[in-house]
Design an enzyme around this catalytic site. Structure first.
Site, PDB file in Angstrom:
ATOM      1  N   SER A  12       0.828  -1.201   0.000  1.00  0.00           N
ATOM      2  CA  SER A  12       0.000   0.000   0.000  1.00  0.00           C
ATOM      3  C   SER A  12       0.863   1.252   0.000  1.00  0.00           C
ATOM      4  CB  SER A  12      -0.892   0.001   1.244  1.00  0.00           C
ATOM      5  OG  SER A  12      -1.514   1.256   1.429  1.00  0.00           O
ATOM      6  N   TYR A  15      -2.336  -0.233  10.008  1.00  0.00           N
ATOM      7  CA  TYR A  15      -2.517  -0.809   8.670  1.00  0.00           C
ATOM      8  C   TYR A  15      -1.229  -0.683   7.862  1.00  0.00           C
ATOM      9  CZ  TYR A  15      -3.994  -1.174   3.811  1.00  0.00           C
ATOM     10  OH  TYR A  15      -4.086  -1.515   2.495  1.00  0.00           O
TER      11      TYR A  15
END
Length: 348
Positions: A138, A163
């Site tokens: 990501s 995350y």
């Protein structure tokens, strides 16, 4: 080393997800055998996930072969059995607990899915000698970096959300397996993917729902934010191109000046973005124009875990597989809005 590979079978985790379902349809249209795994969890409405699976079924009638298993990647035995049964040439790992903000209040979900689950995927690849693992990282890994555009050669040691930390951990875990077991791994850092069949927890869906229902939209950092919005079809194209060229050793890797994106092991990291960051206010204007309604804006401070700007440097992936995104934000928002107005026509 010849990094080109022949493919007839691909396994996709997170197959009912936003990116996963779009990818599966494209792979089936290449007449490949595709095995999909998804646990259909309730992080967001399962009806949308099941609708995506229905769309996959429609494509599979005349294209490729499609097999689906409703399991969690945390279930190591079932996952290993499926990998062993189908012996895929490529495993594309997209299953994860997504969302920056949700990780602040529900950290355990990220530990289980993104760390334990990913370890199971790595073990499945090792034990079954899968020729190539592609996995979702990501843009969040860039964390507090302010040097734009983000380059794969930058250090990413300061994540600002759990995350992001799990995605950085995935890259480290993948490198370990590449080094110890000669497993080719390709990590793709996705940049704000949007388009039809998107996730309800992401800005396009949240904003569209609120605009059409005359509800205020939360505009964080008073709208002074930029994102490298990347259209779903462009993302799928990038993933597929990587399928046909597996990660390889960097013969020029220098351990005294290590490049974070390559290695003396078969390991690669690439940005997968658009390289044209869009100001949040312009993004909202495009939604207003295509949905035919003005937004009611609630200007708020930036949220914990958010970053002000993202922008992807894309020359590495372009040189690796000749990849360039082709969808403008104007056309992408138009296509998203058309889908949204049709799919949710009975909700506003």
């Amino acid at each position: 080393m010849n990094s080109k590979i022949n493919i007839d079978t691909i396994l996709v985790t997170g197959a009912a997800g936003f990116i996963g379902s779009a990818l599966v349809k494209a792979l089936l249209e290449l007449n490949l055998k595709v095995i999909g795994i998804d646990n259909l969890n309730d992080y967001y409405c399962t009806s949308l996930k099941r609708s995506r699976l229905t769309e996959i079924e429609k494509v599979s009638i005349n294209n490729g072969e499609w097999f689906f298993y409703e399991i969690s990647i945390e279930d190591n035995k079932l996952l290993l059995d499926i990998i062993n049964t189908y012996n895929p040439q490529v495993l594309i790992h997209l299953a994860a607990q997504a969302g920056v903000r949700y990780s602040i209040t529900n950290p355990s979900a990220y530990i289980q899915s993104n760390l334990v689950g990913f370890a199971n995927v790595l073990e499945g690849c090792r034990q079954n000698k899968v020729p190539h693992l592609i996995y979702a990282s990501s843009s969040s890994v860039y964390g507090g970096n302010t040097n734009l555009p983000f380059s794969e050669e930058q250090a990413v040691n300061h994540p600002v959300s759990l995350y992001a930390a799990t995605k950085k951990s995935n890259e480290l875990m993948a490198h370990t397996y590449s080094h110890l077991y000669d497993l080719p791994t390709t990590g793709l850092r996705f940049f704000t993917v949007y388009g039809p069949w998107g996730r309800p927890d992401m800005a396009p869906m949240i904003f569209a729902r609120s605009i059409l229902n005359n509800e205020p939209i939360k505009v964080f950092n008073q709208g002074e934010m930029q994102r490298d919005f990347t259209y779903i079809d462009d993302v799928v194209e990038g993933i597929i191109r990587c399928c046909f060229k597996k990660a390889s050793i960097d013969d020029d890797f220098n351990p005294l000046i290590p490049n974070p994106s390559t290695s003396s092991a078969p390991f690669r990291i690439f940005n997968l973005g658009n390289s044209h960051p869009i100001h949040l206010t312009y993004f909202i204007e495009l939604l207003e124009m295509n949905l035919g309604k003005k937004a009611i804006k609630n200007l708020l401070p930036i949220q914990p875990g958010d970053v002000v700007s993202t922008a992807a440097r894309m020359d590495l992936l372009n040189s690796w597989v000749e990849y360039k995104p082709t969808t403008s934000i104007e056309n992408g928002i138009k296509l998203f809005s058309e889908w949204y107005l049709d799919y949710f026509k009975n909700t506003f």
